[in-house]
Design an enzyme around this catalytic site. Structure first.
Site, short mmCIF file in Angstrom:
data_model
loop_
_atom_site.label_atom_id
_atom_site.label_comp_id
_atom_site.label_asym_id
_atom_site.label_seq_id
_atom_site.Cartn_x
_atom_site.Cartn_y
_atom_site.Cartn_z
N TYR A 121 0.12 -2.47 5.68
CA TYR A 121 0.93 -1.53 4.92
C TYR A 121 0.04 -0.54 4.16
CZ TYR A 121 4.89 0.22 2.23
OH TYR A 121 5.86 1.03 1.69
N HIS B 242 -0.31 3.59 4.99
CA HIS B 242 -0.05 4.56 3.93
C HIS B 242 -1.30 5.33 3.50
CE1 HIS B 242 3.86 2.67 3.89
NE2 HIS B 242 4.28 3.77 3.29
N TYR C 152 5.88 11.86 -4.93
CA TYR C 152 6.27 10.57 -4.38
C TYR C 152 5.09 9.61 -4.46
CZ TYR C 152 8.51 7.47 -0.87
OH TYR C 152 9.08 6.42 -0.20
N TRP D 270 8.49 5.69 12.14
CA TRP D 270 7.75 5.24 10.95
C TRP D 270 8.50 4.11 10.23
CZ3 TRP D 270 3.04 6.01 8.82
CH2 TRP D 270 2.87 5.66 7.48
N TRP D 271 9.80 4.31 10.06
CA TRP D 271 10.61 3.30 9.38
C TRP D 271 10.66 1.99 10.17
CZ3 TRP D 271 15.41 6.59 7.62
CH2 TRP D 271 15.05 7.35 6.49
#
Length: 115
Positions: free
Chosen positions: A19, A23, A42, A79-80
């Site tokens: 993860y 990112h 964000y 991506w999700w």
């Protein structure tokens, strides 16, 4: 006036490194779609246990329409699918980020803010 949004989701212990790596190398198409959907400032934070905390500002006029536009992007869907597999939703019944009925990330209530 910007709308401030905060939310949480849980990260699977086995996915922490992956993860963080994805990112650190967010796909350009994802960054562009975030921008095009009026999201600014964000950030995602990790508490080194299991909780991911996200916060951002929404500067548009129609949050629901912008989220539909985000959801419609095939690269965002890809991506999700990748990141959802690394997460566990705190919302009972949620099936993933594409679920329009139940939010994957749990929205948080703002109880204090100062500038």
């Amino acid at each position: 006036m910007a709308r401030r949004i905060a939310q949480i989701v849980h990260l699977k212990p086995s996915a922490v490194a992956a993860y963080k790596d994805c990112h650190a190398n967010v796909w350009p198409e994802i960054l562009q779609q975030i921008h095009d959907c009026n999201i600014r400032d964000y950030s995602i934070f990790f508490d080194n246990d299991k909780t991911l905390f996200a916060t951002f500002k929404y500067i548009g006029n129609d949050f629901e329409a912008d989220m539909l536009k985000m959801r419609a992007n095939p690269k965002v869907q890809e991506w999700w699918m990748m990141t959802d597999g690394m997460q566990e939703s705190p919302n009972p019944g949620s099936t993933g980020s594409m679920d329009q009925e139940t939010s994957w990330w749990k929205p948080l209530e703002e109880v204090f803010y100062t500038v």
